[in-house]
Structure formats: structure tokens, C-alpha cells
Design an enzyme around this catalytic site. Sequence first.
Site, PDB file in Angstrom:
ATOM      1  N   GLY A 365       0.824  -1.198   0.000  1.00 30.38           N
ATOM      2  CA  GLY A 365       0.000   0.000   0.000  1.00 30.38           C
ATOM      3  C   GLY A 365       0.855   1.244   0.000  1.00 30.38           C
ATOM      4  O   GLY A 365       2.080   1.190   0.189  1.00 30.38           O
ATOM      5  N   PRO A 366       0.251   2.396  -0.203  1.00 34.10           N
ATOM      6  CA  PRO A 366       1.006   3.657  -0.229  1.00 34.10           C
ATOM      7  C   PRO A 366       1.556   4.007   1.143  1.00 34.10           C
ATOM      8  O   PRO A 366       1.131   3.430   2.162  1.00 34.10           O
ATOM      9  CB  PRO A 366      -0.044   4.676  -0.702  1.00 34.10           C
ATOM     10  CG  PRO A 366      -1.351   4.062  -0.364  1.00 34.10           C
ATOM     11  CD  PRO A 366      -1.175   2.588  -0.469  1.00 34.10           C
ATOM     12  N   GLY A 368       2.146   5.723   4.724  1.00 32.84           N
ATOM     13  CA  GLY A 368       1.309   6.381   5.712  1.00 32.84           C
ATOM     14  C   GLY A 368      -0.014   5.720   6.006  1.00 32.84           C
ATOM     15  O   GLY A 368      -0.841   6.310   6.714  1.00 32.84           O
ATOM     16  N   VAL A 369      -0.256   4.506   5.495  1.00 34.05           N
ATOM     17  CA  VAL A 369      -1.549   3.856   5.749  1.00 34.05           C
ATOM     18  C   VAL A 369      -1.486   2.920   6.951  1.00 34.05           C
ATOM     19  O   VAL A 369      -2.486   2.279   7.276  1.00 34.05           O
ATOM     20  CB  VAL A 369      -2.037   3.095   4.503  1.00 34.05           C
ATOM     21  CG1 VAL A 369      -2.305   4.042   3.367  1.00 34.05           C
ATOM     22  CG2 VAL A 369      -1.039   2.021   4.087  1.00 34.05           C
ATOM     23  N   GLY A 370      -0.328   2.801   7.605  1.00 32.35           N
ATOM     24  CA  GLY A 370      -0.243   2.022   8.838  1.00 32.35           C
ATOM     25  C   GLY A 370       0.245   0.609   8.665  1.00 32.35           C
ATOM     26  O   GLY A 370      -0.111  -0.265   9.465  1.00 32.35           O
ATOM     27  N   LYS A 371       1.095   0.341   7.652  1.00 34.39           N
ATOM     28  CA  LYS A 371       1.575  -1.034   7.439  1.00 34.39           C
ATOM     29  C   LYS A 371       2.515  -1.460   8.555  1.00 34.39           C
ATOM     30  O   LYS A 371       2.393  -2.562   9.102  1.00 34.39           O
ATOM     31  CB  LYS A 371       2.285  -1.113   6.076  1.00 34.39           C
ATOM     32  CG  LYS A 371       1.408  -0.771   4.894  1.00 34.39           C
ATOM     33  CD  LYS A 371       2.126  -0.997   3.579  1.00 34.39           C
ATOM     34  CE  LYS A 371       3.321  -0.102   3.415  1.00 34.39           C
ATOM     35  NZ  LYS A 371       2.957   1.331   3.343  1.00 34.39           N
ATOM     36  N   SER A 688      -3.794   2.874 -18.802  1.00 34.90           N
ATOM     37  CA  SER A 688      -5.157   3.134 -18.333  1.00 34.90           C
ATOM     38  C   SER A 688      -5.701   4.484 -18.784  1.00 34.90           C
ATOM     39  O   SER A 688      -6.875   4.776 -18.538  1.00 34.90           O
ATOM     40  CB  SER A 688      -5.211   3.039 -16.808  1.00 34.90           C
ATOM     41  OG  SER A 688      -4.375   3.999 -16.221  1.00 34.90           O
ATOM     42  N   LYS A 731      -8.227   5.044  -7.461  1.00 32.16           N
ATOM     43  CA  LYS A 731      -8.752   5.948  -8.479  1.00 32.16           C
ATOM     44  C   LYS A 731     -10.114   6.513  -8.064  1.00 32.16           C
ATOM     45  O   LYS A 731     -10.400   7.694  -8.297  1.00 32.16           O
ATOM     46  CB  LYS A 731      -8.846   5.211  -9.810  1.00 32.16           C
ATOM     47  CG  LYS A 731      -7.484   4.831 -10.387  1.00 32.16           C
ATOM     48  CD  LYS A 731      -7.608   4.049 -11.677  1.00 32.16           C
ATOM     49  CE  LYS A 731      -6.215   3.701 -12.228  1.00 32.16           C
ATOM     50  NZ  LYS A 731      -6.283   2.931 -13.484  1.00 32.16           N
TER      51      LYS A 731
END
Length: 831
Positions: A365-366, A368-371, A688, A731
Site C-alpha cells: 500500500g502507499p 502512511g496507511v499504517g503497514k 489506463s 482511483k
Amino acid sequence: MSSEQTPNPQTTDIPDQLPLIPVRDIVVFPYMVLPLFVGRDMTVKAIEAALSGNRMVFLAAQKVHETENPQPGDIFSVGTIGMIMRMLKLPDDRIKILVQGLAKGKILEYLQSEPYYTVKIEKVAPPPSESPSLETEAVIRTAKESLERLMSQGRVLMPDVMVVIENLEEPGRLADIIISNLGLKVEISQEILEIEDPVIRLKRVSEILTKEMEVLSMQQKIQAEAKGEIDKTQREYFLREQLKAIQKELGELDERAEEMAEFRKRIQDANMPEKVLKEAEKQLKRLEKMHPDTAEAATVRTYLEWMVEIPWGKSSPDNLDIKAAATVLDDDHYDLEKVKERILEYLAVRKLKEKMKGPILCFVGPPGVGKTSLGKSIARALGREFVRMSLGGIRDEAEIRGHRRTYVGALPGRIVQGLKQAGTNNPVFMLDEVDKVGMDFRGDPSAALLEVLDPEQNHAFSDHYLGVPVDLSNVMFITTANVIDSILSALRDRMEIIGIPGYTEEEKQGIARRFLLPRQLEEHGISEAHFRMSNAALQKIITQYTREAGVRNLEREIANVMRKVARRVAEGKVRQYNILPQTLTKYLGVPRFLPEMEKEKDQVGVTTGLAWTETGGDILHVEATAMKGKGQLTLTGHLGEVMKESAQAALTYVRAQARNLGIRPKVFSNTDIHIHVPAGAIPKDGPSAGITMAAAITSSLTNIPARHDVAMTGEVTLRGRVLPVGGLKEKILAAKRASLSCIILPKRNEKDLTELPKHLLRGLRFIFADTMADVIPSALHVPPDFGLKPKNSKPDQGHNDQTNRKKRVAATRARPFGRKSPTYLQPKDHP
């Protein structure tokens, strides 16, 4: 070497032409008698020619020792005329000759080069002897005294040579015999030979003797220091042995025996596997036989310390209370239901089956998402130790597998070090940033991770330092990555990929209220009595001051506000500060992100696409402009190769459907099309944006405005088919952040919406397109009589026939898109 019984060069008849013998590693001086070993064919033939004549040769030194076949430029011009006194053939086909230097000479010309060198020489006659002056006598005495001091410091010369030197009073011959017996480099000896003035030559020899004395003094000093160190070591050894004997007589405990007994007890208590136990006992026996002060003993001692400190059989009990674990996960993290569900499933299986292989999870994931913090939460929920290892920038395979014990300072790899740090053999081991592992000449760490992250192999992981199998099957490995494409394919196959997409605005608000605000209040030393932030202000920070998938920048902006409040409280202005949207600019300044102008009105040639980035999703405006030209296509905006090919495919599709789109085919031959994607400093790539560029080209060539509130994503083919894309949640989040109301998606992506949260789809209208015939009428303000060529229709026959043309136009108007209307999915209809 001696100068006795030498013929007088004054009376010897020396010819002008002589065979040349190039000499290596030595300079021959007049009055010098020495043996030479000859093996080169050219030199052998020169000796044979001299023996068949007057037995005289010209001896000159080579400039470079390694040159096997020297050229005239490789030989010094000044040498010595010598006479061959004896010759002896050796069993290895070499020739040994005894030569005697007669006089100094100089090469004037090379007369012959095959089969040996013949040179024209000039005899260098010594200056006429004069009565010795005081200077000459002083130089002679100085040289003899320097030679005596040199011999007193350990330099050895033959006794008969010293007798000759003591009786010589001629400076030239004295200089020659001294320099020829010192064994100096060829360059220095050649320099002395070429000096014609005997007094100057002897002065130069005195300087060389002085330098040799300094070198010999330094050498003796170094030898004395080395001998002193050896004597000190031997003395310490004898004293230590005497101390051991004294302790033995007094009955005191032997420290070494005590150390061995302690190692043996720790090995027994470590609960090692059988193979590991055999290796540890073997190394302990080796250590007992070694002297404790040797380097090898220190290496073995360090190895045994690592062996007994690794938790071979020590494990922590798992917390198998599923409800309690779910409570811990919910307390630490907002949302992330898919990850929490996977952890609870592992606990359920672990509760039903005691022995199971540890899962290998990969959170993608990107930032700052808490990984990373999710790994700590999982360890707390399971009741296990937590070990974090950052793989970012690691390029050495030894970081994973360790160094071999033969290297100085060798250590086990960081996997084994993590087990020692945890103290148990079943910790939660987080390998952070696995997508940023590099490789160079020291190996590929990603390949070394293949064995670590494979449940079928890691029960016998081999560390180069330990040299014994280490069981990693009880460890729960968790890896994190921002992108999955850069991970080695074989490594990616061994892991269970769990995507953690970015947060919606509602989720960010929930995270800020539950976690970020309480944590920042505590870190800044203030309480809710001093600080209160409204939901509207928090919403404004999220939308206008940050643009990210995670919440790191959101926490920084909240901390920025709190620092200013904390300063006012520290200055004595104690009251409750209410942060409202209209007062937010006093704390954070003007908003950084504002709605873009393209979204405010419909424009010709400007369409809105959706893009996936490493930090989440983003909107992408595609601009297309048609201008008079020669049919060229220009692409700008830092586009990648795949995106450029998508633009070519989009243009080809529009050209193929020109008649059905109401575009004159001749336009493409006299019109240039320029496609630009703003934010040109940011690289962009991927297929895309295909339908977005096709819609922009269509809008530009037909002069029909594009809808500003419609975003789209999908790959286009030459036949107009719309292919599915990835990164759907990111998206859609980008479209919601941009306040767009309608999204065009590929038909084959419709099934992916069922996995997204319902609140994410609220307020959005989705159009699922199978072909561009579904995209164009939804993306552009098309007139009623606008239509594409019907699907599966056959080409018209006789385009010049007026009747056929009327039928074709009538059919197009009756059924504008050649197929049933596109599928519209209203938010209320979504399951």
C-alpha cells in the site's frame, strides 16, 4: 668479484667493433671479474663470435629487466669492454662465462643486428693521473670510513675485496670497486659508471654510502622493535604458565576450566536440536585444546556465545482468545477489515491445530496507511515478541545469511540476530520495505530471502556464520511494500499479498479523532481544555492542506496547529482555543490544494482521467488540440513508452471511426494533433489513460465539449474495446477528492466494486463501458444525430451512391450508437 690479475687496459689492443652482450640486473665495471649465465640465442652467438676472434665483447646493461629481445633503445650506451676468460656449457643448454672488465666504452653506432648485435665503440680513457690533492685525499678517506661504518652496522663484504679497497688510492678505481660490491639497483650503478671525473664519481659513491647507512639503521630499529614484541609475548606466556602452576599448587579454581564448564552447562540448557548440539560440542572441544590468547580461540568463543544465546527451543505462548485479539486490533487501527480478518483466521486455525506453519504476509500500500504499525498491533494481539528489520537499501547478501567465520569480525545475518533479540523462536518478524532491496557485486538479498520466506524450506534455514540449520517455521513473517512490481517474482510468489489502499476522507476523519488528536495532545503537553477542533476544520485540513493516501501529513498539520496553541498556553494565555474553518488560515496559512479550473466548466479537448500512483490515486487532465499541419502527433508531459503507445492506439481508433464520428478523413492529413498531460515534471506511464486520450482527441476534432464532472479510466484497443485496469479503489478515492460525480469504468471491472466499502461508492454514478461507443456519448456533450458505426456491421458498398448514403445516415440517426444503451449503475442500486 676481484680485481686481482687483471690485464692492463693501457697495453691491450681494443678494436673499434665488438659483439654486444646486453646484461640484465647488473652493471659491469672496469677491473671487475664476474661470472655471467647466458641463455639467449643472440647472446650465445655473440660469445661464439668473440671466442673465435680476440675474445673481447662489449657489456652494456639493459634499461628494463623483463625485455627478452632488447632493441638498441632498450640498452644503455655507456658500458664496459670485457674479455671472456673462460666458458662452460651447462646441462640446461645455458652457457656460463667468466668475464673481466678492461675499460669503459661508449656505443657510437649499431653495425649489425642479426644474428647478434655488433657495435662500433669508443674507448673512454680515464683522465691523466696527477699528484693527489688535498680534496682528493679527503674524498678517498671519507669513502673508506663510510664503508667501514657500513660494515660495522652489519653490511658484509668479502675480506679480499676489503684488502684491495684499503690499498687503493686512485679515486676512480676505488669508486668502481665499492659500487660494484654494494649490489645496488641498475639505475644507480649505471649513473656512477657514466660519470667520467673520478673525484666526482667517488663523491657520489660517498653520498650513496651515507644513504645506505641510514636505511640500514632504520632496518635495525624495526627489527629491534619486532624482536622486543616477540620477547614480550614470550615473557607473558611464561608468566601465565607459571601463574597457572601456582594456582594449581594453591588449589585455586582454574578460570579456563570454569569457563568451559559454564559453556557446557549453557549448551545443555539451550535445548538445541541434535545437529546443532553436535556442532556446539565439537567447537567446545576445539576451544579446550586451544591456547586462550590465540585469535582462533577468540573466534570459537564468540561462535559458542552465539550458539547458546539463540532461542532454539524457547517460544512464547500464543494468545488464542479470538475476541480479545479482535479488540486489540480494533483499538490500534481504524478499518483495515481485510487484514484483521486474516489475522483472526490464523488464530482460529492455530487454536484448532497446535503445530502449523507460520504465514508469510505481505502488506502492499502507499506510505502512511499504517503497514508498519499494523505489525506491532498483530504481535500485541498474538502475545508475541515483535522484531522489525528494515530492508530498504540493503545490497549485501550477508545481511540476510551472515558472514562466514573465516572473515575478521564475522557475524550472523540479521534474521538470526532478530531471533536473539526477540528471545523466542516464534516472534512476529516484520521485514519492512521489501520492495526497496537492491543488488550489486556482493549478491542479491532478494534471492537470499527466498529461503527465509518459504514455509517449505525455512524449517532448515542455513546461516553462513552458524553453519547449522535454524528452524524459522514458527516465526510469523510480515513484509511491507509500496509497490509490488519491483519485488522479485519468485519472492512475490511465496508471499500472501494483502493490499492496503488509501483512506477516504471519512476514514481519515475517524483516524484523526480516535488516534491522531489524542496522541498529539499528549505529545504537546496540552489537554482538551486548551484545544478543540471542529469537524469542519478537520475536513478542511484533509481536503485543502493535504493530498495523500495515508495520514502522515495530516498528523503533521495537526501537530503544526497544536504547537502554536501550546506556545500561547506556555506564554500564559490559558483558555480553550476552538479551531474553526475560518480561523484555520491563522495557524496553517493559505490552503495548499484548491479545486482546479478545469473542473469548473466544460471545455473542448480537455478530459479527466484517473491515475494510480505509489502514494494513492490522482486525477489526470488530458488536453488535446488540433491545429493546421501535416498530420503529425505530438506527445508531451513526461509520458512513458506505454502511455505514448496508448496515445497512438487512441488516434488510430479515431481515424478508423472518423466517418461515424462526423470527422472528415482529409482532416488527418492536414492537421497536427498535440496531446499534453499537465504536471510535466512528474513521469507518467501506463495504458489506463487510453480511453481518456481517445475522448480528448474526439472532442478536439469534433469541437464537442467534454463533460468536466466525468472521470474515466481504461485501456483502449485499435478496435475500440475497453480493457480492464487496476488500482480501482485509489482511483475512485481520487475522483471523490476532486468532487466528481460520474466515473466511466471498463465493463470487466464491474465485479471489483463488490469488494469496495459501500460508503466509498456513495454519491457516485458509474458507467461500465465495453467499447468506445459506450464512452463517447457519456464523456462528451454529443448532439442527438451523433453516432458511431454500428457494431458487427458490414462495410458499405458504393459510397458514391447517393441512395446508399441516405440509408446509412438514416440508420445512424435511428440507432445512434449501433447497440443497446450503456449500462448505468446508480448508487442506490449497488449491492
